[in-house]
Design an enzyme around this catalytic site. Structure first.
Site: not given
Ligand code: IDP
Ligand code: MG
Length: 153
Positions: A11, A51, A59, A87, A93, A104, A114, A117, A128
């Site tokens: 990100k 998203y 948010f 993941r 998250t 993270r 964070n 993704h 995605e």
């Protein structure tokens, strides 16, 4: 076990903090293969599509603002159970709940910043990846994959 593809994003906070290399390193040393990769800046339309599951949450607007705020690095990662594996590398998250040693937990402080993704299911990954890549942008790592799987045995 199955060979899967997943979308990973470094990100904008990861790009501005100079953590792209560290994130890529962790993915590569795990043995996953990069089959597509590019730096880009999302417009609002593509960000809202990516998203979409969070549309309506408090948010959401902030998330879209943030993900469009600067360049990100998008990757398609391939490997055995790569969706869950990535993941795991990312951590939960909220960085405070992320396992020590995860990206993270090691480098992020807040849920909003964070760093990474990663698709959360096969269906999400397919949906995605199609938002970020055209089919001609994927390379074949077939020989690397075979070599890696043989060496692992
Ligand atoms: P994930 O990135 O671990 O899959 P999601 O629940 O899909 O987490 O949320 C997408 C992104 O939205 C998160 O990575 C995080 O940056 C942001 N986010 C999720 N929940 C919150 C929240 O409660 N407050 C602020 N940002 C959030
Ligand atoms: Mg998610």
């Amino acid at each position: 076990m199955a060979i899967q593809r997943t979308l990973i994003l470094c990100k904008p906070d990861a790009v501005s903090r100079g953590l792209v290399g560290e994130i890529v390193r962790r993915i590569e040393v795990r043995g996953y293969l990069i089959v597509a990769m590019k730096m880009m800046q999302l417009d609002g339309e593509r960000a809202r599509k990516h998203y979409a599951e969070h549309d309506g949450k408090p948010f959401f607007a902030g998330l879209v603002d943030f993900i469009t705020s600067g360049p990100l690095v998008a990757m398609c990662i391939e490997g055995e159970d790569a969706i869950a594996g990535c993941r795991q590398l990312m951590g939960a998250t909220n960085p405070l709940q992320a396992a020590p040693g995860s990206i993270r937990a090691d480098y992020a402080q807040t849920i909003g910043l964070n760093l990474v993704h990663g698709s959360d299911s096969y269906e999400s990954a397919e949906r995605e990846l199609a938002i970020f890549f055209e089919s001609r942008e994927f390379v074949s790592r077939k020989h690397d994959l075979e070599r890696w799987l043989v060496e692992k045995k």
